[in-house]
Motif scaffolding. Sequence first.
Motif: not given
Length: 286
Positions: A142-144, A154-156, A163-166
């Motif tokens: 959830g972190q931007p 944001r971190v998915l 870390a996978r980012v959306l």
Amino acid sequence: MFFTYILGIAGAVVGAVLLAISTLNPAAFALFSASVAEVTAPVSTAAGAVVRAIVAVPDTIGTYFHVHGENEQLRARLARSRGALIAGRRAQIENARLRALLQLRDRRPEVVATARIVSTSASSTRRYGLLNAGAWQGVADGQPVSGPEGLIGRVLYVGPNTARVLLITDAESVVPVVRLRDNRAALAAGRGDNMIDIRTIDTADAKFRPGDVFVTSGTGGIFIPGVPVARVLRAGTESAPARPFARADVLDVAMVHRAFMPPPPPAPTPRPTPSPTARATADPAT
């Protein structure tokens, strides 16, 4: 030999006649000389040009090889200079981006980690990015994530070191934003094609205009307010296409921020209960 003697005698006679004329009548000799010069001038000019061309052949050949070799040297030097110029330009761009990252980090003390974007799914129907930082570096769900140009996503979910980012261009991404020129609230919804739709959230006519800039509003938490998101490309009423400022497919470094928590609303101040004496004073009937 006979004809040689004849020509020699004839030449001697002509020479003697010319000598006599030049001595006895200089004016006539001058006219004769001028006439002969007029007749022989074209022949002499052509012969001189031929002689000069023949004499210049070695110089021309030498000049050709010299110029050819010099051109090759200049081309090689230009190729080396072009490579150095490209490398210098790349270094200049990289330095500018790193300075922007440092400035953004200084302005945002809640930075958790600075990581590299290892890969993106630009060819897929979904838009994800992979960071080489995870739970061991303090990254959490959830972190931007943002770059020097603006918001990335944001971190998915996180792993130990990844870390996978959306990305904000994904079709499942929705970011609360505001327009800079009038602070009008809207939603930035991903389209899945590296573009964003800016959508109005009320019934009033939004009248999106080309060039409108939208930044994060901080509504609902997660995203830090004031981070650039996108610029509108075409006019629209209820929605308008926009291009994000930050493109994950061309970025290599990003920053993970701590999730934004808006301050709670102020607690209401309790009003003191009036005493019986004060009520009696305030009520004349009593």
